[in-house]
Design a protein around this motif. Structure first.
Motif, mmCIF file in Angstrom:
data_model
loop_
_atom_site.group_PDB
_atom_site.id
_atom_site.type_symbol
_atom_site.label_atom_id
_atom_site.label_comp_id
_atom_site.label_asym_id
_atom_site.label_seq_id
_atom_site.Cartn_x
_atom_site.Cartn_y
_atom_site.Cartn_z
ATOM 1 N N ILE A 39 59.296 52.364 64.404
ATOM 2 C CA ILE A 39 60.554 52.866 63.851
ATOM 3 C C ILE A 39 61.402 53.369 65.005
ATOM 4 O O ILE A 39 60.930 54.183 65.805
ATOM 5 C CB ILE A 39 60.310 54.020 62.862
ATOM 6 C CG1 ILE A 39 59.313 53.594 61.779
ATOM 7 C CG2 ILE A 39 61.623 54.492 62.247
ATOM 8 C CD1 ILE A 39 58.729 54.753 61.004
ATOM 9 N N SER A 41 65.280 54.934 66.001
ATOM 10 C CA SER A 41 66.541 55.484 65.501
ATOM 11 C C SER A 41 67.660 55.288 66.513
ATOM 12 O O SER A 41 67.569 55.739 67.649
ATOM 13 C CB SER A 41 66.394 56.971 65.196
ATOM 14 O OG SER A 41 67.637 57.494 64.777
ATOM 15 N N GLN A 47 67.309 60.796 60.340
ATOM 16 C CA GLN A 47 67.188 59.879 59.206
ATOM 17 C C GLN A 47 65.836 60.082 58.527
ATOM 18 O O GLN A 47 64.809 60.170 59.195
ATOM 19 C CB GLN A 47 67.299 58.427 59.678
ATOM 20 C CG GLN A 47 68.582 58.111 60.414
ATOM 21 C CD GLN A 47 69.792 58.171 59.524
ATOM 22 O OE1 GLN A 47 69.796 57.636 58.425
ATOM 23 N NE2 GLN A 47 70.833 58.846 59.986
ATOM 24 N N ASN A 48 65.836 60.152 57.188
ATOM 25 C CA ASN A 48 64.611 60.267 56.400
ATOM 26 C C ASN A 48 64.342 58.923 55.748
ATOM 27 O O ASN A 48 65.229 58.360 55.090
ATOM 28 C CB ASN A 48 64.753 61.353 55.335
ATOM 29 C CG ASN A 48 64.973 62.704 55.955
ATOM 30 O OD1 ASN A 48 64.272 63.090 56.885
ATOM 31 N ND2 ASN A 48 65.957 63.442 55.466
ATOM 32 N N ILE A 49 63.118 58.414 55.921
ATOM 33 C CA ILE A 49 62.776 57.114 55.338
ATOM 34 C C ILE A 49 61.412 57.178 54.661
ATOM 35 O O ILE A 49 60.579 58.025 54.970
ATOM 36 C CB ILE A 49 62.780 55.982 56.390
ATOM 37 C CG1 ILE A 49 61.768 56.250 57.501
ATOM 38 C CG2 ILE A 49 64.171 55.777 56.952
ATOM 39 C CD1 ILE A 49 61.558 55.054 58.414
ATOM 40 N N SER A 66 56.070 58.590 54.842
ATOM 41 C CA SER A 66 57.464 59.030 54.940
ATOM 42 C C SER A 66 57.664 59.703 56.289
ATOM 43 O O SER A 66 56.745 60.318 56.834
ATOM 44 C CB SER A 66 57.826 59.970 53.791
ATOM 45 O OG SER A 66 56.995 61.104 53.812
ATOM 46 N N VAL A 89 61.202 49.459 52.780
ATOM 47 C CA VAL A 89 61.669 50.621 53.521
ATOM 48 C C VAL A 89 62.880 51.178 52.780
ATOM 49 O O VAL A 89 63.823 50.441 52.486
ATOM 50 C CB VAL A 89 62.069 50.257 54.972
ATOM 51 C CG1 VAL A 89 62.551 51.484 55.714
ATOM 52 C CG2 VAL A 89 60.920 49.589 55.703
ATOM 53 N N LYS A 91 65.776 54.281 52.823
ATOM 54 C CA LYS A 91 66.441 55.378 53.523
ATOM 55 C C LYS A 91 66.794 56.423 52.464
ATOM 56 O O LYS A 91 67.441 56.106 51.465
ATOM 57 C CB LYS A 91 67.687 54.840 54.209
ATOM 58 C CG LYS A 91 68.349 55.785 55.156
ATOM 59 C CD LYS A 91 69.468 55.023 55.869
ATOM 60 C CE LYS A 91 70.215 55.857 56.833
ATOM 61 N NZ LYS A 91 71.314 55.102 57.450
ATOM 62 N N GLU A 97 67.065 57.251 46.997
ATOM 63 C CA GLU A 97 66.991 56.089 47.871
ATOM 64 C C GLU A 97 68.387 55.497 48.016
ATOM 65 O O GLU A 97 68.920 54.906 47.089
ATOM 66 C CB GLU A 97 66.018 55.059 47.303
ATOM 67 C CG GLU A 97 64.598 55.559 47.276
ATOM 68 C CD GLU A 97 63.617 54.544 46.739
ATOM 69 O OE1 GLU A 97 64.036 53.465 46.258
ATOM 70 O OE2 GLU A 97 62.414 54.827 46.785
ATOM 71 N N LEU A 116 67.018 52.211 62.577
ATOM 72 C CA LEU A 116 67.815 53.113 61.759
ATOM 73 C C LEU A 116 69.176 53.354 62.397
ATOM 74 O O LEU A 116 69.261 53.633 63.591
ATOM 75 C CB LEU A 116 67.084 54.455 61.610
ATOM 76 C CG LEU A 116 65.700 54.397 60.998
ATOM 77 C CD1 LEU A 116 65.031 55.761 61.080
ATOM 78 C CD2 LEU A 116 65.774 53.917 59.569
ATOM 79 N N LEU A 121 70.322 50.153 57.786
ATOM 80 C CA LEU A 121 68.886 50.104 58.001
ATOM 81 C C LEU A 121 68.514 48.634 58.166
ATOM 82 O O LEU A 121 68.915 47.802 57.359
ATOM 83 C CB LEU A 121 68.188 50.698 56.773
ATOM 84 C CG LEU A 121 66.714 50.465 56.554
ATOM 85 C CD1 LEU A 121 65.905 51.156 57.639
ATOM 86 C CD2 LEU A 121 66.318 51.016 55.195
#
Length: 172
Positions: A39, A41, A47-49, A66, A89, A91, A97, A116, A121
């Motif tokens: 992952i 960024s 960013q929360n995924i 997560s 995936v 976001k 979501e 990200l 995304l």
């Protein structure tokens, strides 16, 4: 014969004898290869995924993780099993979501890379056969190539072509 020759011959013989057994042991104990998940960024904000995966045959959820990824950070997530599965995936923004991407993972997958951005995304699946798959917002419908309910992936080209045809009709 000297001692080095005898020891070298013994080691070579032992390795040759075990060579055929390794695949049998892997098969017997259900050991499988793994697929790395990375992952990265490129966003200016954290960013929360949510990462999820389901096995194709059974539909069983095989993976759920997560993450909260800070700007400029690269995270190596736990590996996926090297099996046929649907990988998703999402976001997360305001506890919902906001953006979702879905791809297919197969035994010939070498890497799953998630990029990200503040407003997008991208999920890239690299395969050893050269048939890479990229899920991004470029298909024009903003749904991330995912269908509701069954977790199966739609054809990104077909979705993009439908959108393009609708836009063309509206311009006339």
């Amino acid at each position: 014969m000297n001692r080095r020759t005898v020891l070298g011959f013994a080691a070579t013989s032992a390795l040759a004898g075990l060579a055929g057994c390794i695949e049998g042991v892997k098969e017997h104990f259900g050991l499988q290869g793994v697929i790395p998940v990375e992952i990265q960024s490129e966003a200016d904000e954290t960013q929360n995924i949510l990462l999820e995966s389901r096995e194709r045959e059974s539909g069983r959820q095989s993976y759920e993780q997560s993450y909260s990824v800070t700007p400029g950070e690269t995270v190596s997530a736990p590996h996926l099993d090297q099996t046929e599965q649907s990988f998703r995936v999402a976001k997360i923004e305001n506890e919902t979501e906001a953006t979702v991407r879905a791809v297919s993972v197969t035994p010939d997958t070498d890497l799953v890379k998630i990029l990200l951005y503040d407003d997008d995304l991208v999920v890239e699946v690299r395969r050893d056969d050269g048939e890479d798959e990229i899920a991004d917002g470029e298909d024009g419908d903003g749904d991330g190539n995912e269908t509701a309910g069954n977790g199966n992936q739609t054809d990104p080209d077909a979705t993009g072509n439908e959108t393009a045809a609708n836009e063309t009709d509206a311009d006339e």
